[in-house]
Scaffold this motif. Structure first.
Motif, PDB file in Angstrom:
ATOM      1  N   LYS A   1       0.867  -1.179   0.000  1.00 48.58           N
ATOM      2  CA  LYS A   1       0.000   0.000   0.000  1.00 48.58           C
ATOM      3  C   LYS A   1       0.903   1.229   0.000  1.00 48.58           C
ATOM      4  CE  LYS A   1      -2.024  -1.440   3.788  1.00 48.58           C
ATOM      5  NZ  LYS A   1      -2.945  -1.625   4.912  1.00 48.58           N
TER       6      LYS A   1
ATOM      7  N   ASP B   1      -0.423   0.838   7.397  1.00 52.05           N
ATOM      8  CA  ASP B   1      -1.083   2.090   7.012  1.00 52.05           C
ATOM      9  C   ASP B   1      -0.072   3.207   6.790  1.00 52.05           C
ATOM     10  OD1 ASP B   1      -3.616   1.249   6.803  1.00 52.05           O
ATOM     11  OD2 ASP B   1      -4.248   1.841   8.810  1.00 52.05           O
ATOM     12  N   THR B   2       0.918   3.237   7.708  1.00 51.76           N
ATOM     13  CA  THR B   2       1.979   4.243   7.546  1.00 51.76           C
ATOM     14  C   THR B   2       3.305   3.507   7.378  1.00 51.76           C
ATOM     15  OG1 THR B   2       2.197   4.381   9.933  1.00 51.76           O
ATOM     16  CG2 THR B   2       0.845   6.077   8.883  1.00 51.76           C
TER      17      THR B   2
ATOM     18  N   CYS C   1       1.845   4.720   2.017  1.00 55.40           N
ATOM     19  CA  CYS C   1       1.751   5.350   3.333  1.00 55.40           C
ATOM     20  C   CYS C   1       0.752   6.514   3.275  1.00 55.40           C
ATOM     21  CB  CYS C   1       3.144   5.845   3.739  1.00 55.40           C
ATOM     22  SG  CYS C   1       3.143   6.839   5.240  1.00 55.40           S
ATOM     23  N   THR C   2      -0.158   6.556   4.227  1.00 55.75           N
ATOM     24  CA  THR C   2      -1.191   7.591   4.203  1.00 55.75           C
ATOM     25  C   THR C   2      -0.626   8.968   4.526  1.00 55.75           C
ATOM     26  OG1 THR C   2      -1.710   7.011   6.483  1.00 55.75           O
ATOM     27  CG2 THR C   2      -3.099   6.034   4.783  1.00 55.75           C
TER      28      THR C   2
ATOM     29  N   GLU D   1      -1.391  17.239  -0.626  1.00 53.29           N
ATOM     30  CA  GLU D   1      -1.112  16.571   0.644  1.00 53.29           C
ATOM     31  C   GLU D   1       0.165  17.129   1.274  1.00 53.29           C
ATOM     32  OE1 GLU D   1      -1.818  15.110  -2.224  1.00 53.29           O
ATOM     33  OE2 GLU D   1      -3.335  13.532  -1.951  1.00 53.29           O
TER      34      GLU D   1
END
Lengths: 198, 198
Positions: free
Chosen positions: B54, B66-67, B56-57, B125
């Protein structure tokens, strides 16, 4: 250095022939960003190819059936047999549309340094195929390199005792090339094999 | 020319970056002869990488959580932020072990010809991250090429209105290289960026 599974992917890709560490990284990063369905399709075809692809029980060509397309084709002349090292050689010869006979794929070439002798190749099966006398000409189409020449020489010795015409592909200048760039061996062969001008 | 699934495999491999038709064939033939468990492992890791990996948010680095590892690491200095184009740039910088701050991965560089503007990158972001004042220095580490320079110039203009130190990586002669082989632009930058000898 990379996150676990990314490193695994780079490692696996790096095992493929001609894919160095930099290319493996590049492909891995491409796949990370690629559409998941595209990556899935690649994974599926990898699994499918190993499940479906078999070797022809007659000639050892690649096939999805018991015997290959060429062995099944009644229009192919069963009296001429072309002996090649690999499946890709069959494809290369088929591309010329010149050859109408059948094939025998050895599965490699004799290479003592790699531990490959006649027993590691489909030589015994070749002899069995020739036993019934259907084949009258064997064309030795191994690669024009050290291993290919050794294999052809070995097979010639085995086959001359049988009532067969045994031939080799012609060596010479590649069409479209420049004479000045030909290596000495090729040029020497071209001289040795010269033919009457028409 | 090839049996169905073999051609499918060659086609899929040929879509990978840096893999031309000849390499695709070569890899396919290798896989035909390879151990099925090896091929299976490659297929599995392809599926796994798309399932697990994934972004990293916080910083858009690659991660399986998630991170990412770097954003989670309390020893990394939150006041310095290095802005890069891609995950591989993070890895390259981490390899130097020189940098102790955090990252922001843009996901590419501004390239109007490819239809990539600031809105296609994680610029918004970045601005959000900078809003709370934790970051006091932003290092622009985009590639030293046309697109990278354009991106750095764009970001510099956006960031100078904020109370931040904005820096760029030094341009100059690569260590270990020969001066005579450096291109003019690099040599020009090396002159422009000359420092007092110590």
């Amino acid at each position: 250095m990379y996150e676990g599974v990314v490193q695994d992917l780079i490692d696996e890709l790096g095992r493929l022939p001609g894919v160095g560490p930099k290319s493996a990284q590049r492909i891995a990063f491409h796949l990370l960003q690629a559409d998941p369905t595209d990556v899935r399709r690649l994974a599926d075809v990898l699994i499918e190819v190993k499940a479906k692809v078999k070797f022809c029980t007659v000639c050892f060509n690649v096939t999805e059936e018991d015997t290959c397309r060429i062995c099944r084709d009644p229009r192919r002349d069963p009296s001429v047999l072309c002996v090649v090292e690999e499946y890709k050689d069959v494809v290369a010869i088929e591309r010329t549309r010149e050859y109408k006979g059948r094939y025998h794929v050895l599965g490699g070439a004799i290479s003592p340094i790699d531990g490959i002798g006649p027993d590691q190749l489909h030589v015994r099966e070749l002899m069995t195929r020739l036993a019934d006398g259907t084949v009258t000409e064997v064309i030795l189409a191994t690669d024009p390199n050290l291993e290919g020449e050794a294999t052809a020489t070995y097979l010639t010795r085995m086959l001359t005792v049988m009532d067969l015409r045994v031939t080799r592909l012609a060596s010479g200048l590649p069409v479209g090339g420049d004479l000045e760039y030909a290596d000495e061996v090729t040029l020497g062969r071209a001289f040795a094999g010269r033919r009457a001008a028409q």
